[in-house]
Design an enzyme around this catalytic site. Structure first.
Site, short mmCIF file in Angstrom:
data_model
loop_
_atom_site.label_atom_id
_atom_site.label_comp_id
_atom_site.label_asym_id
_atom_site.label_seq_id
_atom_site.Cartn_x
_atom_site.Cartn_y
_atom_site.Cartn_z
N TYR A 60 91.10 155.39 15.06
CA TYR A 60 89.80 156.04 15.16
C TYR A 60 90.02 157.41 15.82
O TYR A 60 91.05 158.05 15.60
CB TYR A 60 88.82 155.13 15.92
CG TYR A 60 87.38 155.52 15.72
CD1 TYR A 60 86.85 155.70 14.44
CD2 TYR A 60 86.54 155.73 16.81
CE1 TYR A 60 85.53 156.06 14.24
CE2 TYR A 60 85.21 156.09 16.62
CZ TYR A 60 84.72 156.27 15.34
OH TYR A 60 83.41 156.63 15.15
N LYS A 115 81.94 134.67 -4.90
CA LYS A 115 82.71 135.54 -5.79
C LYS A 115 83.71 136.36 -4.98
O LYS A 115 84.88 136.50 -5.36
CB LYS A 115 81.75 136.46 -6.54
CG LYS A 115 82.36 137.13 -7.74
CD LYS A 115 82.25 136.22 -8.94
CE LYS A 115 82.64 136.92 -10.21
NZ LYS A 115 82.27 136.15 -11.41
N GLU A 157 77.18 141.47 -11.41
CA GLU A 157 77.06 140.01 -11.47
C GLU A 157 75.59 139.59 -11.57
O GLU A 157 74.72 140.14 -10.89
CB GLU A 157 77.66 139.40 -10.19
CG GLU A 157 77.91 137.93 -10.24
CD GLU A 157 79.13 137.57 -11.07
OE1 GLU A 157 79.18 136.42 -11.54
OE2 GLU A 157 80.02 138.42 -11.23
N ASP A 158 75.33 138.61 -12.44
CA ASP A 158 74.04 137.91 -12.48
C ASP A 158 72.85 138.85 -12.59
O ASP A 158 71.88 138.75 -11.83
CB ASP A 158 73.91 137.01 -11.24
CG ASP A 158 74.90 135.85 -11.27
OD1 ASP A 158 75.43 135.57 -12.35
OD2 ASP A 158 75.14 135.24 -10.21
N ASP A 183 79.65 138.53 -16.22
CA ASP A 183 78.91 137.63 -17.10
C ASP A 183 79.09 138.01 -18.58
O ASP A 183 78.89 137.17 -19.46
CB ASP A 183 77.42 137.65 -16.76
CG ASP A 183 77.18 137.23 -15.32
OD1 ASP A 183 77.64 136.15 -14.94
OD2 ASP A 183 76.54 138.00 -14.57
N ASN A 319 75.72 126.65 -15.89
CA ASN A 319 75.89 126.20 -14.51
C ASN A 319 74.53 126.10 -13.83
O ASN A 319 73.63 126.87 -14.14
CB ASN A 319 76.77 127.20 -13.74
CG ASN A 319 78.25 126.88 -13.87
OD1 ASN A 319 78.65 125.74 -13.69
ND2 ASN A 319 79.04 127.88 -14.20
#
Length: 461
Positions: A60, A115, A157-158, A183, A319
């Site tokens: 840092y 995921k 996703e989805d 997907d 699913n």
């Protein structure tokens, strides 16, 4: 009940249907018990040495200003000085989560965390779950674009159709890092691998089979594109959505063909015999059923499976519950049955594809993930299973076949280089060694944390 063997008539005893149903319910029961225990599945851990507080002067302020200035002068150095090269975002608006539908960003977070866990443990890829409180496609696109400086790739996703197609197309065209909708592309990749091996088991040719595609959302639209590119005759495909089979007479789709361009293309290219009706009619005489529709188990009826061709192959991939229970499909005459679940044989799940595909994509810094890369990954995935011997109960590897992910990564990365979209050049040997080491390190870190009690053992059920 029996299950068929390969090349002979031997029968293997199966548990009763009640036992199978009880087993099928067990993962959900355990999930409700263990998710609150761990309060999530992923966390952030340091990857640099911290010997004492003096090290923070390097990691840092004041030391960190030096790499900041180096990156400002040469932006590509961000890949050398930060974790961008191995970091992706798992982004969702949670409008199409599993077979559960539009459940909201909080309810979708366990899936996105899961995921991210698979990305890390199976592929050595650091993934951050990001659930968005917006359903507006333009706002989703803008949000993902704003994330680009921090990540080496994006896994969508989805996201419900039809907006998922426009979101993916825009982001792939406009972003400088790879964007993948699992997907769509991931589903098509793993399904192709499973189909190649299933056809080998039953002795049928990919360019001769008749295929019923049940459900024409993101998964099957992309699967259709991959199958077509891999030698399947579109005329032998009969696709079916909630309003019936797709054909040139589907005026509802034609009227919205700008919005549903992919589905209209299916209408114009497939169904050479002009089959009309619903799922029953689509399945009659089909060699293969590819179902990515609603969670079952009564979406596909056993009496419809009985009308399929001899040595039928059924992919019931919804699913959390498949469109038909595997034992019911087998009892109705299916030779090979696959689902999306890990507790049944023949799991057709994207987890077999995306960890290796992203590993290979990141390792050569590919600008996108092409269909050719996905098909190369599918063929390598199929080879991995074939080398271990194919049976009706084993047409794909499983998630504990550890060698699969590095091999899929190599196939993906080599195709990216062949396509001219990789920014780094590496040999297959280099890629395999690097992927194997990253994945081994991720698993070893988990084992160390468990050994030292920093990840607690789950309580007994």
């Amino acid at each position: 009940m029996t299950m068929h063997g390969v090349g002979n008539d031997r029968n293997v005893s199966m548990p009763s249907k009640d036992d199978l149903l009880a087993k099928a319910k067990k993962p959900a029961e355990d999930a409700l018990r263990l998710h609150p225990f761990y309060k999530g599945k992923v966390q952030v851990m340091p990857k640099c040495a911290i010997r004492d507080l003096h090290d923070f002067a390097v990691w840092y302020t004041p030391g960190v200003a030096a790499p900041c200035k180096a990156i400002e002068a040469e932006p590509e150095l961000v890949y050398e000085h930060t974790n961008k090269a191995n970091s992706i975002a798992v982004v969702s608006d949670c409008t199409r989560v599993l077979g559960l539908g539009d459940i909201g960003p909080e309810a979708g977070l366990p899936v996105m965390e899961g995921k991210a866990l698979l990305f890390k443990y199976l592929g050595g890829v650091d993934a951050v779950p990001i659930c968005l409180r917006t359903k507006d496609p333009d706002e989703i696109i803008r949000t993902v674009q704003c994330l680009e400086p921090s990540f080496g790739g994006i896994n969508l996703e989805d996201i419900a159709q039809p907006k998922c197609f426009r979101i993916l197309d825009r982001l792939r065209a406009e972003m400088r890092i790879p964007v993948w909708h699992d997907d769509q592309q991931g589903t098509g990749t793993v399904l192709l691998a499973a189909l190649l091996n299933a056809l080998t088991v039953v002795g049928k040719a990919i360019d001769k089979v008749k295929i019923a595609m049940i459900g024409m959302g993101a998964a099957n639209v992309a699967t259709y594109r991959v199958l077509r590119a891999s030698g399947v005759d579109p005329a032998g495909i009969v696709a079916c959505d909630v309003n019936g089979t797709l054909h040139r007479g589907r005026q509802d789709i034609e009227a919205r063909q700008e919005e549903y361009a992919a589905q209209w293309r299916v209408c114009t290219e497939t169904n050479g015999d002009g089959v009309v009706g619903g799922n029953r009619e689509a399945l009659r005489g089909a060699d293969v059923c590819v179902a990515f529709s609603a969670s079952g188990p009564d979406i596909l009826k056993p009496e419809w499976i009985k009308t399929m061709a001899t040595d039928a192959i059924v992919f019931a991939c919804a699913n959390p519950i498949p469109e038909i229970w595997p034992w019911d499909a087998q009892e109705a005459g299916a030779r090979i049955v696959a689902t999306g679940r890990s507790d049944f044989p023949n799991q057709v799940n994207n987890s077999l594809g995306f960890p290796g595909i992203f590993r290979g994509t990141l390792d050569v810094r590919a600008r996108t993930i092409s269909d050719a890369m996905a098909i190369a990954a599918a063929r390598e995935l199929a080879r991995c299973a074939a080398e271990g011997g194919l049976t009706p109960e084993r047409i794909l590897p499983t998630m504990d076949d550890w060698e699969v992910v590095p091999r899929v990564a190599v196939a993906t990365a080599m195709q990216a280089q062949a396509d001219g979209i990789a920014q780094l050049r590496k040999t297959a040997e280099q890629l395999h060694a690097e992927a194997s080491q990253r994945i081994a390190d991720a698993r070893a870190a988990t084992r160390v944390l468990m050994r030292d009690g920093l990840i607690a053992a789950p309580p007994a059920s």
